[in-house]
Every structure is written in C-alpha cells, then in structure tokens.
Design an enzyme around this catalytic site. Sequence first.
Site, PDB file in Angstrom:
ATOM      1  N   CYS A 170      -6.470  -8.372   0.819  1.00 39.76           N
ATOM      2  CA  CYS A 170      -6.123  -7.664  -0.410  1.00 39.76           C
ATOM      3  C   CYS A 170      -7.106  -7.938  -1.535  1.00 39.76           C
ATOM      4  O   CYS A 170      -7.125  -7.234  -2.531  1.00 39.76           O
ATOM      5  CB  CYS A 170      -4.720  -8.040  -0.862  1.00 39.76           C
ATOM      6  SG  CYS A 170      -3.487  -7.444   0.288  1.00 39.76           S
ATOM      7  N   GLY A 193       4.295  -4.913   2.442  1.00 38.40           N
ATOM      8  CA  GLY A 193       4.715  -6.248   2.025  1.00 38.40           C
ATOM      9  C   GLY A 193       4.569  -6.411   0.525  1.00 38.40           C
ATOM     10  O   GLY A 193       5.412  -7.028  -0.135  1.00 38.40           O
ATOM     11  N   THR A 209      11.553   9.813   0.245  1.00 39.46           N
ATOM     12  CA  THR A 209      11.819  10.179   1.634  1.00 39.46           C
ATOM     13  C   THR A 209      11.410   9.030   2.542  1.00 39.46           C
ATOM     14  O   THR A 209      10.298   8.518   2.453  1.00 39.46           O
ATOM     15  CB  THR A 209      11.034  11.451   2.005  1.00 39.46           C
ATOM     16  OG1 THR A 209      11.466  12.504   1.153  1.00 39.46           O
ATOM     17  CG2 THR A 209      11.268  11.849   3.453  1.00 39.46           C
TER      18      THR A 209
END
Lengths: 395, 395
Positions: A325, A71, A237
């Site tokens: 966080c 996010g 990737t």
Amino acid sequence: MRSVYLDNAATTRVLPEVLDAMLPYFKDYYGNPQSLHRWGDAAREALDEAREKVAALIGGQPEEIIFTASGSESNNLAIKGLARAQQAKGKHVVVSAIEHFSVLNSAQTLEKMGFEVTHVSVDRYGIVDPEEVARSLRGDTILVSIMHANTEVGTIQPIREIAAVVKKAGVAFHTDAVAAAGNIPIDVKTLGVDALSLAGNQFYGPKGAAALWVKKGTRIIPLIDGGVQENGRRAGTENVPAIVGLGKAAELARLEMDSRGRRLTTLRDKLIGGVLSRIDRTVLTGHPAQRLPGNASFCFEFIEGESILMLLDQQGIAASSGSACTSRALKASHVLISMGAPHEIAAGSILFTLGLDTTEEDIDYVLEVLPPIVDRLRQMSPLYARFVKAQAGRS
Amino acid sequence: MRSVYLDNAATTRVLPEVLDAMLPYFKDYYGNPQSLHRWGDAAREALDEAREKVAALIGGQPEEIIFTASGSESNNLAIKGLARAQQAKGKHVVVSAIEHFSVLNSAQTLEKMGFEVTHVSVDRYGIVDPEEVARSLRGDTILVSIMHANTEVGTIQPIREIAAVVKKAGVAFHTDAVAAAGNIPIDVKTLGVDALSLAGNQFYGPKGAAALWVKKGTRIIPLIDGGVQENGRRAGTENVPAIVGLGKAAELARLEMDSRGRRLTTLRDKLIGGVLSRIDRTVLTGHPAQRLPGNASFCFEFIEGESILMLLDQQGIAASSGSACTSRALKASHVLISMGAPHEIAAGSILFTLGLDTTEEDIDYVLEVLPPIVDRLRQMSPLYARFVKAQAGRS
C-alpha cells in the site's frame, strides 16, 4: 527463466476452485441480491452462504459479518464507525505504532474530528505489551485497535491477552486481522475481540471482497450511507461474485489451515535459515517464532530494498520491501522504525511472503540468486565501503 | 417458461467480452498494482488502460478518475469529500428531492456534522428547474448535487442548464450519473460539472467497480484512508479484474452507445404504448420524452407493486417496484411522492428496465402476461371495488 512469486502479502493468486465458484455469478446469476425475483433470490442465497463460510472461518455468526470491498475499507469502517458510535462516552482511541496505514490514517481523521489518539509502542520484535495497552487506557477511552499480525514483519500479537485488559476496562476492541485471517487459526470468541477485519485476497480469494466482523450488539456508524444492504451498515450493490469467491476461499482456508500452515512454515524456515547463513550483516525482522507461516522478512545492511527488488525481478522473483500500500512512496517503513531499526538498516528491508504455489525449488532458487545480488549491491555501496575500511583499520 | 429479465436498473448482466477481459487478471496477472515487480507492472498497466477507457466514456482525463467499489461509494465520496474539503468556505449543500439514498443519506450525515442541506423539488415528471436551483443558492453554499437520470422513473435532468447556474455562482457541482453513464452520451466538459459518479454494473460491467470523476484541481477529502492508491484519494487494494471489466464495458458502451440507444428506445416505446393501451387506470411515471432509453415505469392504480412483481416472477419476468437499494424496505418511493403522486398510486409502481438481451418477443410476452395479472389483482382489491361501485353510481 523461473517465475517465483513471493509477494503473497501484497496479494495472493485466486485459487481455481475459487474462480470456478465465482463464474456462475457473472454469467447466470447476475441479479441484484435486493431484487424481488428469482435472479435476486439466487444472488441473495449466494450471499447468505458466503456469509456463513466467512463467519465459520473466524468462529463468528453470519449476521455479524459486514461485507466490504477491501481490508482498508474494513479498517476504516471499524475505526471511524466504532469511535463515532461511542463518542458520547469519550473521545480517546488507542492504536499501536505498527498498524497498517488504513488504521493509522483513520485514527488521524478522528483526530481532526476532535478525538485524541495514543500510539502504543512495540518491542524490537514488533510485539505490543498488554501491560502498556493497559497503562494507555483512560476514563474516556472508547476504542482500542491492535493488529493481529503485521504484514511487513509477520509478527503475531498476543491478541487474547491484549483483549483481556481492554475488555476488563469496558472498552471496545478491534483487531486488524487482514494479514492473519485465513492464514492462522482465529476464533473471535476465544480472542475476546469486538470487531475484526479480514480480506479475501490475503488467502487466495479475489480482490474486492473483504469483511468486518462486528460482535452482535456492538453499535457502528456506516462509512458508506445509502441503501439497506448489509443491514443498513454498508450501502452499495453487493459484489456478489467476489463475495462468493471470498466465501469459497474462507471455506478452503478453514479446511486446509493446518496443512497449509505446516508446509509454509517448513519452507519459510528453510528460506530464513538459508538467507541468514549465506548472507552476513543480515537481520531477520519480526519475531523469530510468533510470526506468520509464510513470512520471511529481512534487513540487509548497507543497501536499499528497492535495488534488491529490481535485481530480483530481473531474475523472475517477486518480493516486496514492505507494505504494497505504500511501496511506491519509497519511505523507510514505519513498522521497522517503530521496532527500533535505524533508518539505514530499515532501508534495506526485503519481504518474501510464501504462498500455496511456493515450492522447495523456488526457495532453492532464491537462495542461489539472492546472495550474489546482495554482494553486487554492497560492492557499489559507499556505506559498505566505509564499513569495510573501518573493519580493516580495526584488524 | 420464458425467462425475461427486465430489471437492468438493479444490475445488468456482465457481457461475455467483459468477463473475457477480466479472466486473465484472476488467473495470470494477479499481482497488486502497487508492487514493484512484473506481476505488479501488469496489474498497474491494466489499471491505466481501464482508467483511459472510463475517462473516454465521459470525456474526462484518466488522472481525473477515482475508482471505487460502487455507485453508492462514489456518491458518498463526492458528497462528503467535496463538502468537507470546502467547509471553511461555507456549510450549505443543495440536493434534489429525488436523489438516490446514497446522496440523500450522505447529505444527512453532513447535517449531523453541522452542515445545512436544502432539497430542491421536482415537477410531476421528476424534472428539476434550474431556476429553483439558482434560488436555493446562498453565500455559504459550497456544493450542489443533482442526479443526471433517475433510476426509478428514468427522467433525465437538464444538467447542463443546472450546472450553468451553479457554476455562475462559483459553487462546486456534482452529478450522480450512475443510471445515466454508459446508457446515454455524457461529456463532462459540455455538461460543465465538477464531479460525476458512474458504476460499471449499470452498463454490462461487473459489480464492484465504479468511479468518481473529479475535475482536475478540485479538492476532495478521502472516504477511505490508508495507502497511496488512486493518488491518495481512495485507499485499498485495487480490484483489478473488476476495474478491467469496467474499462471494457465503458469502451463497448462508448462504441455502441447510439445503436444500443436506438434499439432500446424502440422496444421501450413499444412496451410503454402497449401497456398504456391495454391496461386502464395506468400512468407512465417520469418524463414522456426526456427519459432513459431502457426505462418503462408505471403506476397501476388500486394495486400494490410488490404483488405484481411476485406474479410476474411466477411467469418468469423480472421487474422492480423502484430502487433495488430499498426494495426490501417496501416503502412508497420517495421519488414518486416527490413528483406529487398520492401514496395509493405510488404503491402500485412497477419499473421495467430493458437491456441488451431484451428482444421484441420479450416485450410481446410482457404485454400478454401483464394485463391479466393487473386484472386479477384489481379483482381482489378493496380500493378497486370501491372505485367500481362509485363509477356505477355515477352512470
């Protein structure tokens, strides 16, 4: 001892069906989606399918989905990528004061690059007033970013109304829906937004797979330069197994949205009611009604959130004192401060976030364990001693 | 039909031991490493352990590892983050002409921000001359980035010698070791580099976990702003299962480096020898000796790589015509062109990259299947018809 995980805002458990969907892409279909052979084809088809499922969750088109790894990356890509793509038109950006740090700090990076940033305030429930957003717009405003729901206090913003005033001014509008997507119904067309961030680990998908939805025709500058992946908008990737898991989680979230929401809301309201009735000098933070189904956030006066967390952990209960966080930074939440909470009250914040595994017995257990913990901590609190003394003096 | 996967440069299969190490972090230890409870503790301990294993693979310190989601992200973080951290000292950056697009395009982004970029050339084997790097350095050079090994042609650079001239000038040196790390021995101290990129899916770890090693004391500006993860150098919820897988893959690669390398080199040399002896007008691309153990890359004159790929795929063989990150762009490889290959020869490039699953029977099968495919395509090639006619005229 009972194990009660009430930190679903930090991250959710991966559903068994989601993991099962992922496993073949570790074991058998391990090709690179860009490769020109059957291993590549299988991986590419899996990406396409996941893209459709993620788009369907939010009412977007598959080609409007850019897969990212978190996010935070989606928010960085949105804020920096949309602003930089339009800087010839102006260099003013508007965000709210209670955004996630991946938005706030991206905006700060833009400031270092010569942009100007306005932070609109919120009311005591954490709600952004669309009128204040309207007043913040200038001739050189090129981007507004207001979150859909706040992780810490659960408040859901009137995004549709905010988007309307922003779009009326011809300005691009991004919403950080990381806490909201997969948990409450979202339709990007109804909302009227230009870009929307979401993350799989917020709705029982794996960590490492997230997305930024960007409305067709909206220019964006990549954050990660390199190969041709994601239509040249995000190199690297593709994390095929995680993206497959995100797709499966999105599909399940869409199908079960209503039943999950109803169940969580009932449990949440039981927890909120129980806590408020059992523990005095306690405030429910965030909006009483416009809030995420699984979010029950409180401030307990006179004590520190971290101490409560540690004692809860000793009883097998996982909770949080704010955003994961920044939890290790141990600072008073900028969200609560922006909502007008004094520092000493913001310090006592505890966030319970319920999930699919949460049972009524879990809630009963918390309601049994929490009051004595709060009591015990208050007995040790000099602030509380002073309060009791003052109360005694008054009576 | 036989299934022969010879596209390990695009991505490797996840080893069963690696997947087994990851699974508990989907199922049981699903917490957010930043959370202050036992679920968070378990995730954080897993990150710490993986960090040690990744550091050990390259002779670095655990606290010097920044986890990212892809080799491309590591390269973007290195190029943009190191250059921006030092822009007060100068704005000149040096890269080689054959870098991966995540390096080249990051350098291009720096150019748009007012930096100047010098591209040093390579010889016909793809080798960078340390003397040319020395000559490219200026008073305002702040960063040099030369890849350790090239994915497409397998050439291994004299990194130690290049680092020596760069460090002598007091300039920061980054090496993109995405194709090299886990496949050949690397010691950052012996190499004398300041930063090094690696990716787990290049050595039997999962997609979605990679790292940038940055020498202690080296300043770097984050690419993804937000929370406090990775010491504030890369925000976003850590992809715990993938990082655990990266750690396990790093541990296995370190322990088995020599035996894997010997085995792959033997098989590779059998493939190279067999192809060159069975198919005329064929060139081995890259350096004959200084090359990655699993890399066998060729140019077949008169035909197109993509046609060969499709016919190989029909026979169950997965190969590549260059970098997976650009394979769908179908352009002649910038690597081969920089090495001096004419466009018409570069167009016929095929890259076989062997891995742990590759057997001697696989190589025999390729040597049986490939020559008739090349023959068949040449029969249809106007270029070849012209060549045969010219040859006949000459005799």
